[in-house]
Design an enzyme around this catalytic site. Sequence first.
Site, PDB file in Angstrom:
ATOM      1  N   LYS B 102      -1.771  47.670  44.078  1.00  7.01           N
ATOM      2  CA  LYS B 102      -1.222  48.203  44.468  1.00  7.01           C
ATOM      3  C   LYS B 102      -0.301  48.793  44.072  1.00  7.01           C
ATOM      4  CE  LYS B 102       0.130  43.300  43.405  1.00  7.01           C
ATOM      5  NZ  LYS B 102      -1.077  43.218  43.690  1.00  7.01           N
ATOM      6  N   GLY B 184      -1.544  27.596  38.534  1.00  5.91           N
ATOM      7  CA  GLY B 184      -2.584  28.841  39.403  1.00  5.91           C
ATOM      8  C   GLY B 184      -1.318  29.800  40.098  1.00  5.91           C
ATOM      9  N   LYS B 202       5.083  46.868  45.862  1.00  6.95           N
ATOM     10  CA  LYS B 202       5.046  47.267  47.400  1.00  6.95           C
ATOM     11  C   LYS B 202       6.023  47.679  47.880  1.00  6.95           C
ATOM     12  CE  LYS B 202       2.232  42.738  46.159  1.00  6.95           C
ATOM     13  NZ  LYS B 202       2.689  40.826  46.036  1.00  6.95           N
ATOM     14  N   GLY B 312      -4.646  35.571  47.328  1.00  9.12           N
ATOM     15  CA  GLY B 312      -5.908  34.925  47.946  1.00  9.12           C
ATOM     16  C   GLY B 312      -7.129  35.229  48.280  1.00  9.12           C
TER      17      GLY B 312
END
Lengths: 443, 443
Positions: B102, B184, B202, B312
Amino acid sequence: MTIGIGLLGMGTVGAGVAGILTTPAGRHPLVAALQLRRVAVRDLTRPRAVPLPVEILTSDPNAVVDDPDIDIVVEVMGGLEPARSLILRAIAAGKSVVTANKAVIARYGEEIGAAAAARGVYVLIEAAVGGGIPIIEPLKQSLGGNRIQRVSGIINGTTNYILSRMAAEGADYAEVLAEAQKLGYAEADPAADVEGGDAADKIAILAGLAYGGPVPREAIPTEGIDRLDARDVSYAAQLGFVVKLLAVAQLVDAPAVPAKQPPSGLQLLDVRVHPTLLPRSHPLAGVNGVNNAILVEADPVGEVMFFGPGAGAGPTASAVVADILNIAGIRQATGGHPGGGVDPLLAAGSWRQCALVDGACTTHRNYVRLRTTDQAGVIGKIGTCFGQAGVSIQSIVQFEADSEAAEIVVITHEVLEADFRRALNAIAVLPEVASVAACLRTL
Amino acid sequence: MTIGIGLLGMGTVGAGVAGILTTPAGRHPLVAALQLRRVAVRDLTRPRAVPLPVEILTSDPNAVVDDPDIDIVVEVMGGLEPARSLILRAIAAGKSVVTANKAVIARYGEEIGAAAAARGVYVLIEAAVGGGIPIIEPLKQSLGGNRIQRVSGIINGTTNYILSRMAAEGADYAEVLAEAQKLGYAEADPAADVEGGDAADKIAILAGLAYGGPVPREAIPTEGIDRLDARDVSYAAQLGFVVKLLAVAQLVDAPAVPAKQPPSGLQLLDVRVHPTLLPRSHPLAGVNGVNNAILVEADPVGEVMFFGPGAGAGPTASAVVADILNIAGIRQATGGHPGGGVDPLLAAGSWRQCALVDGACTTHRNYVRLRTTDQAGVIGKIGTCFGQAGVSIQSIVQFEADSEAAEIVVITHEVLEADFRRALNAIAVLPEVASVAACLRTL
C-alpha cells in the site's frame, strides 16, 4: 467500441438499468460505451419512468434476442417461462446474458451454464442474490484461492423485515405480515418469501458457485417463518439470541455416521433454509430490516461478510449493470472477438459433483419449546430423555408458568440430528408434556 | 496452459501465497494452472514454513523479474525501494504485477499505473487495503455503474484493536498499546498505524479507485489515535457513541463557500483520517478487534458494507491469489496474448482529475471537551460563543465536576468547519475555560 444492450422487461429493475445506461456521467467511463438498442415491454403504450426513443421498444422479446446489433441480452422480466427459453435462445445466437432471475438460475442453471460454455459466452447473475450486494463476483473471483467451508446468509429481505419488527415490537407474525404487505415490503402472495423458497433458490445458487457444482434445488430442506410464534422470538431474546431466517451451505468433510460416506469424488454438502437463533454477538445478528448479508467462512481468508440492500430497483440495477460492465470489459480485452476463450472465473463452470448430505447425519445446536404441566420433576424427566439419547444440554429454562401449565425451553449443545430426533420422540410421549411446541436451529 | 508465477519476498504473506499455490485441491481449478517458478528471498539458508524446491529460490529479485518463464510477478517484500523499481522493471518486461504494497501504491500509483497502461499489463492490489476483504475488485468492477458518494472505513486493524480494548476496559491508550505490542498486534515502532499514516495510504488508494483519479497522498489531513484520551472514549460511550479511527473519502459536489469553487473539470474530494464518534447504531460501530470494514455509499446501490480480517498472512494471501487468478482468467480469455487490449475495469485507469477540498469549507458534526472552572454561567457563555459563530449545538453536558473544575462536552450539529474554528477560538480565551482538551469529529 460501443456495445449493444437489449433489455427484456421494463419493470422496476428494467427501468433502473435503463436509468443508469442513459445517464453515464459520473459513473465508470465504460458505461458510456453501453448502448441500449432494443427493449421488450409488455405494453407499448404504457408511460415510462425513463424516457426511451419509441423506435427501440418492441412487444416481441424474440426481436431483442435475435437482433444482430445486440451483444448482451439483459433478462429482467422474471418468471420461469418464457425467460428460460429466451436466455437459451440468446446464448444460441452467441450473445452473453445478464439476468436477475434467481428462480430460473436455481432450477435451470446447469442447462443454461452448459449451453453458455458450449457457445463460449457468459451468463452473469450478480443481481440474482443479495440485490445490490457484490457477492456473486467475490465468490467467483475474489475468493477463488480459498477452500470455502460455509456460506450463510440473510438473503430474503421480506422475511428479515418481518422478523426485525417481530423482535422489536413483540408483534405477531400475521400482524406484521399484513403491515408489510400494505407497505409494499411483502407481496400479495407472500408464499415464496415467507415459506423460504426464495432463500432456497438463492442458497442453491451460492452453493453451486462456492463448491463448483450444481446443487439439487428441490432437495434443499426448507422451512420458512410462516409458523414462527412470537413467543419463541421473545424467549430467544431473553436467552441472548436473535431469530433470523438463515440460508446455509456448508462442506461436510466426513459425515457423522460413517456408513453414510459418499461415493468417492462426490462432494457432500449440507444446504438448508430455516429460522435460526443467532447469538446477539454474531456478525449476522445485527442485520435488520430489508437488508441482506452473506457471511463466507473459508481457508485461508477466515470470515468475510458482505452487507447491503437485498432488493429494490436501484440496488438490483446496480448489480445488473456490474455484470454488463464485466462482459464489456472482457470484450475490450479480447478485442471484441467472442467465441475465443472465456475467463473461467467469470464463466464459473462446474468442476465438482455435489450431493446433499442425509439430514440425520448432520449436527446442530437446537432450541426446543415444550408445553408441560407445572409439576415438580418434569425438568428432570426431560433432561433424562435427552441424556439417554446422548444429547447434551446447554440450558433448560422454565418460562411463564401459570396454575395449569408451564413452558420449558431447552437449548442443546451441538448434537447429531438423529439423536436429537430420538430424544424428542421420547419426550413427546411423556405424560407431563402436552406438546413439542417449537423446534428451531441455533448457532 | 500453465502460468508462471514469480514471488518477490517470502515473509508471512509470501509463505501464505506459496502455501495456496502449492496445495490447489479444493480451491478454484484455475489455481492448479498457476506454477510458482521463482522466489526471491533475503536469506537462502533460512528454514521455510512452506517447503519449496531449492532450485527455484534466489537471493536476486531481478532474476525473478527478468525470468522469461515468469508471467506474473508478485511483490510481497514491502517497503518503498527496491519494491517500486522492481514493479516498474516487471512492467517494462511486459509482466503483470500483483502487490500488497500500500505504501508504494499510495505514493507511486500514478507512475506505476501509467507504465502498466502503456505496456498493456495489469497491476492488481486487492491485498493493499482491507487484508482479505474483497474491496478493491468490488469498487473497480461490481460498483462501476454507480456514482460513489462516500467511502468510509475502519482500515487499520492495529488501531481498531487498541480502540476496542480502550472502549471495553476503560483502559489508557499507552497501556493498551504496550499490550498490543506484546501480543504482536502492534509493531515495535507503531507510528505508521497509530498516527494514521497507514490508514491514509489506504484511503488514498480507495479514493483513487472510487473517483477515477489519483489523490495527493501527502495532502490528506491525518490524525491518529496517539493523543486520544481514555476520558473521551468513556464520555462518548455515555453519550451513545463509539470512537473509531475512520478513513473517509467523499465527493464534494458544491463547497460550502462559493468562492472556493474548483476549476471546471476538477472533481473536489474531502479525504481524511481521524478518530471519529460513531452512533452505536452505525454499521461500522460494531466492527471490533483487528477486523476491518468498508462502507460504500453510492447511487443507485445505496449502502453496501464489506467486513473481514484486515491483516494476517492467510487473509492477505487470499487477496494476493485472487489478483493472480484474475490475471490468469483474463489470459485464458485472450488466449494468452498480452499486449492486445486490457480489461478497463480490471486495469482501473484514471479518467478524472481529483483535488482535495479546502478543509475550512467542509461541514462536520463535532465533539468538544472543555476544561472549565465550575462556575454558574459558564455553559451560557460557551453556548453564546457557538451561537455567535453560527454553530448550532445538539447537546452540552457537564461531566465529573469537582470542587475546582468541571469538564463540559459539547456535540454540535453539522456545521461549517470555518465557523466551528471561529467559535473555538472565542471559547479558548474565555476566563472560565482552562483549555480545549479534546476535539473529535462525529457522525
